[in-house]
Design an enzyme around this catalytic site. Structure first.
Site, PDB file in Angstrom:
ATOM      1  N   THR A 209       6.253   1.550   4.087  1.00 30.12           N
ATOM      2  CA  THR A 209       7.393   2.390   4.466  1.00 30.12           C
ATOM      3  C   THR A 209       8.735   1.695   4.265  1.00 30.12           C
ATOM      4  OG1 THR A 209       5.969   3.381   6.127  1.00 30.12           O
ATOM      5  CG2 THR A 209       8.304   3.768   6.385  1.00 30.12           C
TER       6      THR A 209
ATOM      7  N   ASP B 115       0.408   1.462  -0.675  1.00 28.30           N
ATOM      8  CA  ASP B 115       0.289   1.711   0.758  1.00 28.30           C
ATOM      9  C   ASP B 115      -0.662   0.628   1.269  1.00 28.30           C
ATOM     10  OD1 ASP B 115       0.568   4.270   2.858  1.00 28.30           O
ATOM     11  OD2 ASP B 115      -1.127   2.936   3.237  1.00 28.30           O
TER      12      ASP B 115
ATOM     13  N   SER C  62      -2.949   0.610   3.238  1.00 29.89           N
ATOM     14  CA  SER C  62      -4.357   1.020   3.399  1.00 29.89           C
ATOM     15  C   SER C  62      -5.169   0.653   2.158  1.00 29.89           C
ATOM     16  CB  SER C  62      -4.463   2.533   3.593  1.00 29.89           C
ATOM     17  OG  SER C  62      -3.588   2.935   4.596  1.00 29.89           O
TER      18      SER C  62
ATOM     19  N   ASP D  81       0.376  -0.888   8.533  1.00 33.05           N
ATOM     20  CA  ASP D  81      -0.970  -0.476   8.939  1.00 33.05           C
ATOM     21  C   ASP D  81      -1.995  -1.610   8.884  1.00 33.05           C
ATOM     22  OD1 ASP D  81       0.054   1.993   9.377  1.00 33.05           O
ATOM     23  OD2 ASP D  81      -0.838   2.952   7.621  1.00 33.05           O
TER      24      ASP D  81
ATOM     25  N   THR E 295      -2.033  -7.617  16.470  1.00 27.05           N
ATOM     26  CA  THR E 295      -2.784  -6.371  16.312  1.00 27.05           C
ATOM     27  C   THR E 295      -1.766  -5.246  16.276  1.00 27.05           C
ATOM     28  OG1 THR E 295      -4.591  -7.242  17.636  1.00 27.05           O
ATOM     29  CG2 THR E 295      -4.483  -4.862  17.460  1.00 27.05           C
TER      30      THR E 295
ATOM     31  N   THR F 282     -14.433  -9.865  21.214  1.00 24.08           N
ATOM     32  CA  THR F 282     -14.398  -8.817  22.230  1.00 24.08           C
ATOM     33  C   THR F 282     -13.637  -7.575  21.756  1.00 24.08           C
ATOM     34  OG1 THR F 282     -13.632  -8.214  24.438  1.00 24.08           O
ATOM     35  CG2 THR F 282     -12.422  -9.966  23.355  1.00 24.08           C
ATOM     36  N   GLN F 283     -14.097  -6.424  22.232  1.00 17.77           N
ATOM     37  CA  GLN F 283     -13.389  -5.176  21.944  1.00 17.77           C
ATOM     38  C   GLN F 283     -12.091  -5.085  22.721  1.00 17.77           C
ATOM     39  OE1 GLN F 283     -15.856  -1.740  22.709  1.00 17.77           O
ATOM     40  NE2 GLN F 283     -17.497  -2.531  21.422  1.00 17.77           N
ATOM     41  N   CYS F 284     -11.963  -5.900  23.786  1.00 17.27           N
ATOM     42  CA  CYS F 284     -10.736  -5.854  24.586  1.00 17.27           C
ATOM     43  C   CYS F 284      -9.578  -6.372  23.755  1.00 17.27           C
ATOM     44  CB  CYS F 284     -10.872  -6.738  25.824  1.00 17.27           C
ATOM     45  SG  CYS F 284     -12.179  -6.213  26.925  1.00 17.27           S
TER      46      CYS F 284
HETATM   47  N1  ASP Z   1       1.167   3.692   5.667  1.00 14.77           N
HETATM   48  C1  ASP Z   1       2.170   2.665   5.644  1.00 14.77           C
HETATM   49  C2  ASP Z   1       1.503   1.395   5.161  1.00 14.77           C
HETATM   50  O1  ASP Z   1       0.898   0.689   5.941  1.00 14.77           O
HETATM   51  C3  ASP Z   1       2.783   2.500   6.982  1.00 14.77           C
HETATM   52  C4  ASP Z   1       3.820   1.433   7.055  1.00 14.77           C
HETATM   53  O2  ASP Z   1       4.392   1.000   6.072  1.00 14.77           O
HETATM   54  O3  ASP Z   1       4.121   0.997   8.158  1.00 14.77           O
HETATM   55  O4  ASP Z   1       1.592   1.093   4.009  1.00 14.77           O
END
Ligand code: ASP
Length: 344
Positions: free
Chosen positions: A15, A59, A61, A92, A167, A279-281
């Site tokens: 972003t 992105d 992801s 992300d 995180t 841990t999941q915590c």
């Molecule tokens: N979907 C975007 C990414 O992680 C969100 C961001 O930039 O914060 O590439």
């Protein structure tokens, strides 16, 4: 007069590098080499800024180990020519990517600061400008010619964290990250204050930077939940080439004690598939053996992830699997802090 710091920005996507097309409302990437035009305030920073962008911004992801190596190589190739590095990625997966970089660089003596934003740079109320400007400032901060931060950090919303402790906790708040098990390395307000005692210190400053790129991503994350079935857990044994599993357990590292569950763990160990207990915590630590439900795990070869985050554990597993280690060495290295990712 002290020399102006020379900063390299590595732009990979996300972003922070987007602008809104006001006709269509859609977000599109802008030419990041034109960053000074978008943020004229950068000229007030007393430093020289150069930019290298991914040809095709992504992105986050779509991040993968090929991109991790690409980012790390840009930094390694330019290491001697710059005083600090700012890496822009989408938020992300920023904790995963920055954690991986922290392991890939050994003997890092210069700041590598990851940042991004929740809103694009041109938006009203954007967080992009502050995140970027302060990250550059941090990357250029030194005392007596020595960089203050000599590790991989993640800066977001007025706080600098150790990257491999972070995180992402919010998809919409500007305060998108947290570091539950380690305090911020620096906080920015009217002043930029570093918590110097918390920063990583090198044992030997004469050591050269080592760049390790042999990551292995034949791994899986297994999140336990009450009612998980034998069929599902057993299916991991059939995954061809699987080398390690990050097992997210309950509370202080507890897992079911059903005989079938323990039998699968035993078989995973016999098949040389590492299982790491995290841990999941969001905060706190695995305490193997604290409850009966975790005491058997150690005997079944389960590695104690202590207070490591899942993100850092994924990165560390990929990194250590890429090194030629015996089983004993692997467990030893996993259970000790290599880049401040585990508390002692
Ligand atoms: N979907 C975007 C990414 O992680 C969100 C961001 O930039 O914060 O590439």
């Amino acid at each position: 007069m002290t020399k102006q710091p020379n900063i390299l920005i590595v732009y990979t996507g996300g972003t922070i590098g987007m602008v809104k097309d006001y006709k269509t409302g859609a977000l599109k990437a802008f030419d990041f080499t034109q960053i000074s035009k978008k943020i004229p305030e950068l000229q007030q920073l007393n430093c020289t800024i150069n930019t290298i962008s991914f040809e095709e911004p992504i992105d986050s992801s779509n991040m993968n180990i090929k991109y991790y190596v690409e980012i790390a190589k840009i930094i390694a190739d330019n290491y001697d020519f710059f005083d600090g590095f700012v890496v822009l990625t989408g938020s992300d997966t920023m904790s995963y990517v920055s954690s991986a970089l922290s392991f890939m660089f050994e003997n890092l003596q210069k700041p590598v600061i990851f940042t991004g934003s929740q809103l694009p740079i041109g938006d009203l109320r954007t967080d992009a400008k502050e995140n970027l400007i302060t990250s550059i400032q941090i990357a250029g901060s030194s005392i007596n010619g020595k960089a203050i931060v000599r590790e991989v950090g993640l800066y977001f919303e007025y706080k600098l964290y150790r990257a491999n402790r972070t995180t992402k906790i919010s998809a919409e708040q500007f305060e998108a990250f947290t570091s539950m098990n380690y305090p911020p390395l620096a906080e920015s307000g009217v002043h930029l204050n570093f918590n110097k005692s918390l920063l990583l210190k090198l044992d030997n400053e004469d050591e050269k930077l080592i760049f390790r790129k042999g990551l292995n991503n034949n791994i899986a994350v297994l999140k336990l939940f009450p009612g998980i079935t034998e069929k599902i857990v057993r299916s991991y044994l059939k995954i061809e080439g699987l080398r390690g599993i990050i097992m997210e357990t309950f509370g202080a590292g507890n897992a079911p004690t059903h005989p079938w569950f323990l039998e699968v763990l035993k078989e995973l160990d016999e098949n040389n598939i590492y299982v790491v207990n995290v841990t999941q915590c969001k905060g706190g630590s695995v305490l193997l053996g604290h409850y009966e439900t975790s005491s058997v795990l150690k005997d079944l070869g389960v590695i104690d992830g202590k207070d490591i985050t899942t993100e850092a554990a994924v990165a560390k597993l990929m990194y250590l699997l890429g090194e030629k280690l015996t089983k004993k060495e692997f467990v030893e290295y996993f259970e000790m802090p290599l880049r401040g990712e585990i508390s002692t």
